[in-house]
Design an enzyme around this catalytic site. Structure first.
Site, PDB file in Angstrom:
ATOM      1  N   GLY A  74      38.602  46.098  16.133  1.00 25.07           N
ATOM      2  CA  GLY A  74      37.743  47.190  17.156  1.00 25.07           C
ATOM      3  C   GLY A  74      37.983  45.890  18.206  1.00 25.07           C
ATOM      4  O   GLY A  74      37.763  46.407  19.904  1.00 25.07           O
ATOM      5  N   THR A  75      37.499  44.727  18.516  1.00 24.30           N
ATOM      6  CA  THR A  75      37.625  43.419  19.596  1.00 24.30           C
ATOM      7  C   THR A  75      39.444  43.721  20.205  1.00 24.30           C
ATOM      8  O   THR A  75      39.102  44.339  21.419  1.00 24.30           O
ATOM      9  CB  THR A  75      37.265  42.286  18.359  1.00 24.30           C
ATOM     10  OG1 THR A  75      36.038  42.191  18.277  1.00 24.30           O
ATOM     11  CG2 THR A  75      37.715  41.316  20.241  1.00 24.30           C
ATOM     12  N   ASN A 171      25.612  48.807  18.579  1.00 25.01           N
ATOM     13  CA  ASN A 171      25.041  48.210  17.039  1.00 25.01           C
ATOM     14  C   ASN A 171      24.434  47.923  16.611  1.00 25.01           C
ATOM     15  O   ASN A 171      23.632  47.090  15.282  1.00 25.01           O
ATOM     16  CB  ASN A 171      26.731  46.948  17.179  1.00 25.01           C
ATOM     17  CG  ASN A 171      26.444  46.652  18.641  1.00 25.01           C
ATOM     18  OD1 ASN A 171      26.910  47.367  19.479  1.00 25.01           O
ATOM     19  ND2 ASN A 171      26.733  45.023  18.396  1.00 25.01           N
ATOM     20  N   GLN A 199      31.406  51.788  15.904  1.00 16.14           N
ATOM     21  CA  GLN A 199      29.699  52.486  14.519  1.00 16.14           C
ATOM     22  C   GLN A 199      29.179  53.526  14.186  1.00 16.14           C
ATOM     23  O   GLN A 199      29.115  53.958  13.796  1.00 16.14           O
ATOM     24  CB  GLN A 199      28.389  51.826  15.928  1.00 16.14           C
ATOM     25  CG  GLN A 199      28.450  49.435  15.266  1.00 16.14           C
ATOM     26  CD  GLN A 199      28.476  49.625  14.249  1.00 16.14           C
ATOM     27  OE1 GLN A 199      27.295  50.366  13.520  1.00 16.14           O
ATOM     28  NE2 GLN A 199      28.560  48.178  14.357  1.00 16.14           N
ATOM     29  N   GLY A 220      38.491  49.207  10.818  1.00 19.27           N
ATOM     30  CA  GLY A 220      38.580  50.153   9.384  1.00 19.27           C
ATOM     31  C   GLY A 220      37.138  49.167   9.145  1.00 19.27           C
ATOM     32  O   GLY A 220      36.637  49.503   7.695  1.00 19.27           O
ATOM     33  N   HIS A 221      36.487  47.823   8.878  1.00 20.12           N
ATOM     34  CA  HIS A 221      35.854  48.034   7.769  1.00 20.12           C
ATOM     35  C   HIS A 221      34.408  48.240   8.296  1.00 20.12           C
ATOM     36  O   HIS A 221      33.383  48.043   7.603  1.00 20.12           O
ATOM     37  CB  HIS A 221      36.114  45.557   8.473  1.00 20.12           C
ATOM     38  CG  HIS A 221      35.248  45.491   8.940  1.00 20.12           C
ATOM     39  ND1 HIS A 221      33.726  44.955   9.327  1.00 20.12           N
ATOM     40  CD2 HIS A 221      35.808  45.015  10.776  1.00 20.12           C
ATOM     41  CE1 HIS A 221      33.865  44.073  10.879  1.00 20.12           C
ATOM     42  NE2 HIS A 221      34.685  44.603  11.798  1.00 20.12           N
ATOM     43  N   THR A 257      53.815  42.944  13.836  1.00 21.46           N
ATOM     44  CA  THR A 257      54.435  43.567  12.645  1.00 21.46           C
ATOM     45  C   THR A 257      52.880  44.521  12.176  1.00 21.46           C
ATOM     46  O   THR A 257      52.060  43.437  12.375  1.00 21.46           O
ATOM     47  CB  THR A 257      55.256  42.075  11.824  1.00 21.46           C
ATOM     48  OG1 THR A 257      56.039  41.730  11.861  1.00 21.46           O
ATOM     49  CG2 THR A 257      55.173  43.624  10.309  1.00 21.46           C
ATOM     50  N   CYS A 347      24.782  34.841  18.313  1.00 20.82           N
ATOM     51  CA  CYS A 347      24.066  33.054  18.126  1.00 20.82           C
ATOM     52  C   CYS A 347      25.289  32.664  18.483  1.00 20.82           C
ATOM     53  O   CYS A 347      26.713  32.252  17.890  1.00 20.82           O
ATOM     54  CB  CYS A 347      24.371  32.828  17.064  1.00 20.82           C
ATOM     55  SG  CYS A 347      23.301  31.396  16.554  1.00 20.82           S
TER      56      CYS A 347
HETATM   57  C1  LIG Z   1      30.253  48.492  18.461  1.00 20.05           C
HETATM   58  C2  LIG Z   1      31.269  47.097  17.772  1.00 20.05           C
HETATM   59  N1  LIG Z   1      32.190  47.282  18.978  1.00 20.05           N
HETATM   60  C3  LIG Z   1      33.546  46.794  18.430  1.00 20.05           C
HETATM   61  C4  LIG Z   1      33.052  45.544  17.405  1.00 20.05           C
HETATM   62  C5  LIG Z   1      34.600  44.105  16.962  1.00 20.05           C
HETATM   63  O1  LIG Z   1      34.975  45.196  16.268  1.00 20.05           O
HETATM   64  P1  LIG Z   1      35.686  44.155  15.076  1.00 20.05           P
HETATM   65  O2  LIG Z   1      34.855  43.496  13.861  1.00 20.05           O
HETATM   66  O3  LIG Z   1      37.313  45.571  14.023  1.00 20.05           O
HETATM   67  O4  LIG Z   1      36.458  43.118  15.842  1.00 20.05           O
HETATM   68  C6  LIG Z   1      31.875  46.201  16.648  1.00 20.05           C
HETATM   69  C7  LIG Z   1      31.550  44.945  15.522  1.00 20.05           C
HETATM   70  O5  LIG Z   1      30.576  44.603  14.852  1.00 20.05           O
HETATM   71  C8  LIG Z   1      30.994  46.989  16.649  1.00 20.05           C
HETATM   72  O6  LIG Z   1      30.087  46.806  16.300  1.00 20.05           O
END
Ligand SMILES: Cc1ncc(COP(=O)(O)O)c(C=O)c1O
Length: 406
Positions: A74-75, A171, A199, A220-221, A257, A347
């Site tokens: 996600g990041t 989140n 989320q 994914g996670h 990759t 944090c």
């Molecule tokens: C709303 C939201 N965006 C992005 C992320 C980041 O995703 P990732 O952990 O896959 O980098 C999170 C993870 O907590 C999230 O809650």
């Protein structure tokens, strides 16, 4: 959680256990050889797995397979969306050369003050290092952003807005934003719209085409797949400038990759999540409502943050402020009782920060610091909720005594 001695996990919004079918798919694929970009048989086999997974994910998220761009999570997808779309649409040079003021150029990024740090800090960086002008929309006290507020901001100078990014679901407090209305407002002015659905995707039906978004982030996670894989879903025509350069994978939008085992497991988890959603949503919602009842019975002055239970709140989210407590202290006391939860806030270098989300919703510093998030998911049971109900009162009393003694 299954056995009575296992810890009570109330932190599914941070990461949720991998689904057994995803573990099986990933384990099988880890034993296989092949880079999906290689032309030989092993490479072609890996490519087939990637493309089948892409199709499966497209089906789950209401997209075309060609719209899925795999990322490391996600990041990365958020960074690619907001930076890439800003760079692609930013306008500079010409206007300045002809003597116009710099502020006339297209360099605004419109987002909200309750985004995840992946968006928040990307936008801050664009403002600090890339001449962007950040425009922050504040939510109401319930955490929700109003389409009219977005309209008012864009209408001031639509030609100056590069991109709008508003998360699908928050989140921390679980607020579910009116995404398709917000996307429609951005489109009234011809501005592309991105949404972080990290989320939402685990708990709500997320349909990319129906949402109207031009770009959408998933990972994914949070839905029972592995950590380290995700996707940016990109409508045809949306062409962000890449953040990563290299081998030109993923239509040159995201080089690197492809992680075939993780992509396979991500697709399997997303499919299982979608297939079980109707039953799971009902089950998790009822557990969440019971958790809220038990928390308020144990600590009557606790305050539920975010929208009331209903369509504007994620089914698995319960977020409270506990007056007179430090959230961190309470978290550690619960942890000592085998209960895992979260303050939901960042944090930084070991120093607890008050939640930027609660502050944006109008909470004062003390309320923002004295808060905890309990989040439920596919492995949650009533045992988890009852375990919290049993120990919460004592933990809150202790956290209050500790705070008063400071
Ligand atoms: C709303 C939201 N965006 C992005 C992320 C980041 O995703 P990732 O952990 O896959 O980098 C999170 C993870 O907590 C999230 O809650």
């Amino acid at each position: 959680m299954s056995s009575d001695s296992s810890p009570v996990y109330l932190d599914h919004a941070a990461t949720t256990p991998m689904r057994p079918e995803a573990i099986a798919a990933m384990t099988e694929e880890l034993g296989q050889l092949g880079n999906p970009s290689s032309l030989h048989a092993a490479g072609r086999r890996a490519r087939r797995v990637v493309e089948e997974s892409r199709e499966q994910l497209a089906e789950v998220f209401g997209a075309r397979p060609s719209e899925i761009v795999f990322t490391s999570g996600g990041t990365e997808a958020d960074n690619l969306a907001v930076k890439g779309m800003y760079w692609a649409r930013r306008e500079h040079g010409a206007r300045r050369e002809h003597g116009a003021r710099r502020s006339d150029a297209r360099r605004r990024v419109v987002t909200t003050s309750v985004e995840h740090h992946a968006i928040l800090d990307s936008v801050r960086w664009l403002a600090e290092a890339q001449e962007a002008e950040a425009v922050w929309l504040d939510p109401g006290a319930d955490g929700l952003v109003q389409p009219d507020a977005l309209r008012a901001v864009i209408a001031q100078a639509p030609e100056q807005v590069t991109v709008v990014s508003v998360m699908w679901a928050n989140n921390e407090v679980g607020a579910v934003q009116p995404v398709s209305e917000l996307a429609a407002v951005a489109h009234e002015y011809g501005v592309p719209f991105h949404t972080d659905a990290v989320q939402a995707a685990a708990q709500l039906p997320v349909d990319f085409a129906a949402s109207g978004a031009d770009a959408l982030t998933v990972t994914g996670h949070k839905l029972g797949g592995p950590v380290g894989v995700g996707a940016l879903i990109l409508a045809r025509g949306a062409a962000p400038v890449p953040v990563l350069h290299g081998g030109g994978q993923e239509r040159d939008i995201r080089s690197g990759t492809l992680d075939t085992p993780a992509i396979r497991a991500f697709a399997v988890a997303a499919e299982a999540c979608a297939r079980k959603r109707a039953d799971e949503t009902e089950r998790v919602t009822s557990l969440r409502d019971d958790l809220i009842r038990q928390v308020l019975a144990a600590v009557p002055d606790a305050v539920l943050n975010g929208p009331p239970p209903g369509p504007a709140r994620l089914p698995g989210n319960a977020h409270f402020s506990f007056p007179g407590c430090e959230g961190d202290a309470l978290l550690m006391l619960l942890d000592a009782n085998g209960i895992a939860c979260s303050t939901g806030s960042a944090c930084t270098a070991g120093v607890a920060e008050p939640s930027h989300v609660l502050l944006a919703m109008g909470a004062d510093d003390a309320r923002a610091r004295g808060s905890l998030r309990f989040s439920l998911g596919h492995t949650s049971t009533s045992r988890d909720v009852d375990a919290l109900g049993l120990v919460l009162r004592d933990a809150v009393d202790r956290a209050r005594r500790a705070a008063a003694a400071r």
